[in-house]
Design an enzyme around this catalytic site. Structure first.
Site, PDB file in Angstrom:
ATOM      1  CE1 TYR A 151      -3.793  -2.152   5.623  1.00 31.71           C
ATOM      2  CE2 TYR A 151      -3.198   0.084   5.003  1.00 31.71           C
ATOM      3  CZ  TYR A 151      -3.635  -1.178   4.653  1.00 31.71           C
ATOM      4  OH  TYR A 151      -3.915  -1.473   3.332  1.00 31.71           O
ATOM      5  CB  SER A 196      -0.873   0.009   1.262  1.00 26.62           C
ATOM      6  OG  SER A 196      -1.490   1.273   1.423  1.00 26.62           O
TER       7      SER A 196
END
Ligand code: NDP
Length: 242
Positions: A149, A136
Site C-alpha cells: 500500500y 497518502s
C-alpha cells in the site's frame, strides 16, 4: 451569455473520499463525471447532485477498457477540466499473502497509470486540464502490515511529480496536484486513530484544486504525525510499523 460550467471527473466516486468530493465539487458548481465499479451507487449519487452528473461503470484494473470508458465519459461531458484519480484499495495483510499485494498494485499502480496517461493525452488534445491524484501520507514510510500500500502511494506521488515536469514541456496548460491525506473515516481505513471525516477531507481537496496547489497534505493532525515519523530513528519505526 452564461459561462459554461467547469467539468470534473472523479474516478472512484462510489464511496468514501471520492463520493464526498463529488458532492463537494457539485455544490461548488461543477458538472461531474462519476466512475467506479458499483454503478448503482454512482446512479444514486448522480440523482441527488445539484449539477449535471455523467455515470459510467469502470474497473481501473481492466486497463484498456478503463481507458476506453474514460474517453467515453469525457466525450459525453464535452471535455473535462479536472480529473481526480481517487480509486484505490488497501488491505491488511499481516501474513504477506500474494493476492492482496497483487490487487493493490493492479489498482493503485497499474490502474492509476492507465488513467493518468489517458488524462494527460486528453489534456494535450484539448489544450488544458488539471490532474489530481490521491496519494497518502503512507507514501512516506513503510508499513509491515501492508507493504504494497505505502509503496503504491510512493509510486503515485513520484509519478505525479514526473507528470508535473512533463506538463511544463508540452504545448498545453496542464496542472498537476498531489493529495496526501492522513487517516480519513471511510471503508478503506481500518482502526479509528485520529480519523478525520470525509467531508473535511473533500473540502480541503476542493480548495487545493481551486488554489492550484502542487501538493496538499489533507487532515493536518496526521500530517504532523507523518512528519515526526520521518525523523524517528529506524529502530523506533520498526517498533511502530512492525
Ligand atoms: P473507499 O474504499 O471508500 O473508496 C475507494 C473508491 O475507489 C471507491 O469509489 C471504489 O469504487 C473505487 N475503486 C476501488 N477499486 C476500484 C477499481 N478496481 N476500479 C474502479 N474504482 C475502484 O476508500 P477511500 O475513500 O478511503 O479511498 C479513496 C482514496 O484515498 C484511495 O486512493 C486511498 O488510497 C486514498 N487515501 C485514503 C485514506 C483514508 O484514510 N481513507 C488516507 C490516504 C489516502 P468501487 O468499489 O465501486 O469500484
Amino acid at each position: 451569455m452564461a459561462e459554461a460550467r467547469q467539468r470534473a471527473l472523479v474516478v472512484g466516486a462510489s464511496s468514501g473520499i471520492g463520493e464526498a468530493l463529488a458532492r463537494e465539487l457539485a455544490d461548488a458548481g461543477y458538472d461531474v463525471g462519476l466512475t467506479a465499479r458499483r454503478r448503482e451507487l454512482l446512479e444514486d449519487l448522480g440523482r441527488v447532485l445539484p449539477t449535471k452528473a455523467y455515470v459510467t461503470r469502470m474497473d481501473v484494473t481492466d486497463l484498456d477498457a478503463a481507458r476506453a470508458s474514460f474517453h467515453e465519459v469525457v466525450d459525453a461531458m464535452g471535455g473535462v477540466d479536472v480529473v481526480v484519480l481517487n480509486a484505490g484499495v488497501a488491505f491488511e495483510n499481516p501474513d504477506l499473502e500474494w493476492e492482496p499485494e497483487r490487487d493493490t498494485i493492479d489498482t493503485n499502480v497499474r490502474g492509476f497509470t492507465a488513467l493518468a496517461t489517458a488524462a494527460m493525452d486528453r489534456f494535450e488534445d484539448q489544450g488544458h486540464g488539471h490532474l489530481v491524484g490521491l496519494s497518502s501520507v503512507a507514501a512516506r514510510f513503510g508499513n509491515g502490515e501492508a507493504p504494497a500500500y505505502g509503496a503504491s502511494k510512493a509510486f503515485v506521488s513520484n509519478y505525479l511529480e514526473g507528470l508535473r515536469y512533463r506538463a511544463g514541456r508540452i504545448d498545453a496548460d496542464v496542472d498537476v496536484t498531489t493529495i496526501e491525506p492522513g487517516y480519513v473515516d471511510t471503508d478503506l481505513a481500518g482502526g479509528d486513530f485520529w480519523k478525520a471525516d470525509r467531508e473535511t477531507a473533500a473540502e480541503q481537496i476542493r480548495r487545493a484544486i481551486e488554489k492550484n496547489r502542487r501538493h496538499a497534505f489533507v487532515t493536518r493532525r496526521w500530517v504532523l504525525v507523518a512528519k515526526l515519523i520521518d525523523y524517528l530513528p529506524d529502530v523506533l519505526k520498526r517498533r511502530l510499523f512492525r
